[in-house]
Design an enzyme around this catalytic site. Structure first.
Site, PDB file in Angstrom:
ATOM      1  N   GLY A  28     -27.715   5.271  19.261  1.00 24.14           N
ATOM      2  CA  GLY A  28     -27.106   5.882  18.077  1.00 24.14           C
ATOM      3  C   GLY A  28     -26.489   4.822  17.192  1.00 24.14           C
ATOM      4  O   GLY A  28     -26.171   3.714  17.645  1.00 24.14           O
ATOM      5  N   HIS A  95     -27.362   8.273  12.998  1.00 23.41           N
ATOM      6  CA  HIS A  95     -28.448   8.648  13.903  1.00 23.41           C
ATOM      7  C   HIS A  95     -27.901   8.820  15.311  1.00 23.41           C
ATOM      8  O   HIS A  95     -27.178   7.959  15.803  1.00 23.41           O
ATOM      9  CB  HIS A  95     -29.524   7.559  13.887  1.00 23.41           C
ATOM     10  CG  HIS A  95     -30.567   7.759  14.929  1.00 23.41           C
ATOM     11  ND1 HIS A  95     -31.246   8.951  15.061  1.00 23.41           N
ATOM     12  CD2 HIS A  95     -31.042   6.946  15.900  1.00 23.41           C
ATOM     13  CE1 HIS A  95     -32.099   8.847  16.070  1.00 23.41           C
ATOM     14  NE2 HIS A  95     -31.992   7.651  16.601  1.00 23.41           N
ATOM     15  N   HIS A  97     -28.761  10.840  19.434  1.00 20.88           N
ATOM     16  CA  HIS A  97     -29.632  11.614  20.318  1.00 20.88           C
ATOM     17  C   HIS A  97     -28.775  12.704  20.968  1.00 20.88           C
ATOM     18  O   HIS A  97     -28.864  12.931  22.172  1.00 20.88           O
ATOM     19  CB  HIS A  97     -30.242  10.736  21.403  1.00 20.88           C
ATOM     20  CG  HIS A  97     -31.045   9.581  20.894  1.00 20.88           C
ATOM     21  ND1 HIS A  97     -31.341   8.473  21.671  1.00 20.88           N
ATOM     22  CD2 HIS A  97     -31.635   9.351  19.693  1.00 20.88           C
ATOM     23  CE1 HIS A  97     -32.052   7.609  20.957  1.00 20.88           C
ATOM     24  NE2 HIS A  97     -32.249   8.109  19.752  1.00 20.88           N
ATOM     25  N   ASP A 120     -22.953  28.327   6.139  1.00 24.59           N
ATOM     26  CA  ASP A 120     -21.900  27.668   5.371  1.00 24.59           C
ATOM     27  C   ASP A 120     -22.204  26.180   5.189  1.00 24.59           C
ATOM     28  O   ASP A 120     -22.261  25.681   4.063  1.00 24.59           O
ATOM     29  CB  ASP A 120     -20.559  27.792   6.109  1.00 24.59           C
ATOM     30  CG  ASP A 120     -20.052  29.227   6.139  1.00 24.59           C
ATOM     31  OD1 ASP A 120     -20.620  30.077   5.433  1.00 24.59           O
ATOM     32  OD2 ASP A 120     -19.091  29.482   6.877  1.00 24.59           O
ATOM     33  N   HIS A 158     -37.346  12.971  19.386  1.00 26.95           N
ATOM     34  CA  HIS A 158     -36.454  11.827  19.207  1.00 26.95           C
ATOM     35  C   HIS A 158     -34.978  12.210  19.098  1.00 26.95           C
ATOM     36  O   HIS A 158     -34.224  12.001  20.051  1.00 26.95           O
ATOM     37  CB  HIS A 158     -36.925  11.026  17.981  1.00 26.95           C
ATOM     38  CG  HIS A 158     -36.187   9.749  17.805  1.00 26.95           C
ATOM     39  ND1 HIS A 158     -36.560   8.763  16.936  1.00 26.95           N
ATOM     40  CD2 HIS A 158     -35.046   9.281  18.378  1.00 26.95           C
ATOM     41  CE1 HIS A 158     -35.730   7.750  17.002  1.00 26.95           C
ATOM     42  NE2 HIS A 158     -34.795   8.048  17.868  1.00 26.95           N
ATOM     43  N   TYR A 218      -5.354  27.442  -5.518  1.00 29.27           N
ATOM     44  CA  TYR A 218      -5.695  28.196  -4.315  1.00 29.27           C
ATOM     45  C   TYR A 218      -5.045  29.581  -4.285  1.00 29.27           C
ATOM     46  O   TYR A 218      -5.689  30.571  -3.989  1.00 29.27           O
ATOM     47  CB  TYR A 218      -5.273  27.400  -3.078  1.00 29.27           C
ATOM     48  CG  TYR A 218      -5.397  28.173  -1.801  1.00 29.27           C
ATOM     49  CD1 TYR A 218      -6.660  28.562  -1.337  1.00 29.27           C
ATOM     50  CD2 TYR A 218      -4.281  28.555  -1.072  1.00 29.27           C
ATOM     51  CE1 TYR A 218      -6.789  29.283  -0.171  1.00 29.27           C
ATOM     52  CE2 TYR A 218      -4.393  29.275   0.089  1.00 29.27           C
ATOM     53  CZ  TYR A 218      -5.649  29.648   0.540  1.00 29.27           C
ATOM     54  OH  TYR A 218      -5.763  30.370   1.684  1.00 29.27           O
TER      55      TYR A 218
END
Ligand SMILES: [Zn+2]
Length: 230
Positions: A28, A95, A97, A120, A158, A218
């Protein structure tokens, strides 16, 4: 030293991968592009995540020339660079796995939308790209050919590529895809989950990306939409 704060950010981003149980050993990698220079800071190849420091992060240009670094860059560097070259909106690539998402990748299966969290965050199915060999740009090409508007893509046999306009967004996508894949796996173990219809997925995604979260006004928005989840 080139781009010291970017190097620190890349150390943090890479170390978030084992913290979130997305990687094992040295597998990774994460990279960030500096929007000003276009240079990319990336994990060195074969170095354990806990041994990463700003000094051993490698800085490359978009053609893959090492500008600064005593170690070789990640073996996936060419694919990260392919993505940066073809997606000016992307400044971070991750990246992994990660197990549950990679289980779907092993089967070459996209993940349909069974969960509101996926509507979402992703806004559609998590695509699965073709098999590609490690080393050159082929993985980056396969990732971009399949990714569409998604922030994350599986690659057959992969693993996972997540992208974002910055490190935090790419990390969120890498974490969310694993969380979604895990829940879908559990659901499939006890039954056959039902897909959310496409028009509802679009509606949920729009609401989440346009209304969710804290904004300056908000309280006004909340008053207008009293049923909104927090
Ligand atoms: Zn890999």
């Amino acid at each position: 030293m080139l781009l010291p704060s970017l190097r620190e950010e890349v150390v943090y981003l890479n170390q978030e991968l084992p913290r979130n149980h997305l990687v094992t050993w040295t597998n990774g990698n994460a990279s960030i592009r500096d929007p000003e220079t276009g240079y990319v800071a990336i994990k060195p190849s074969g170095v354990k995540f806990e041994d990463l420091t700003p000094e051993n992060i490698v800085v490359v240009d978009l053609d893959g020339n090492v500008l600064e670094g005593t170690k070789k860059p990640s073996s996936d560097t060419a694919s990260h660079l392919y993505i940066f070259k073809h997606r000016p909106d992307v400044n971070s690539v991750i990246h992994t796995h990660s197990n549950y998402a990679t289980a779907f990748a092993a089967l070459g299966q996209p993940i349909p939308v069974y969960l509101t969290a996926q509507s979402d965050e992703i806004g559609g199915a998590i695509p699965c790209g073709r098999f590609a060999t490690v080393g050159g740009e082929e993985i980056g090409q396969a990732a971009l050919d399949a990714i569409g508007d998604s922030p994350v893509v599986l690659l057959k046999n992969h693993g996972v590529f997540a992208i974002g306009p910055n490190g935090e967004e790419a990390l969120k996508a890498a974490i969310m895809v694993e969380d979604i894949a895990r829940t879908v796996w559990l659901a499939k173990a006890i039954g056959e989950p039902q897909e959310i219809p496409a028009d509802m997925v679009a509606q949920l995604h729009h609401r989440y990306t346009h209304e969710y979260g804290q904004e300056p006004d908000y309280r006004v928005q909340q008053a207008q939409t009293p049923n909104k989840e927090s």
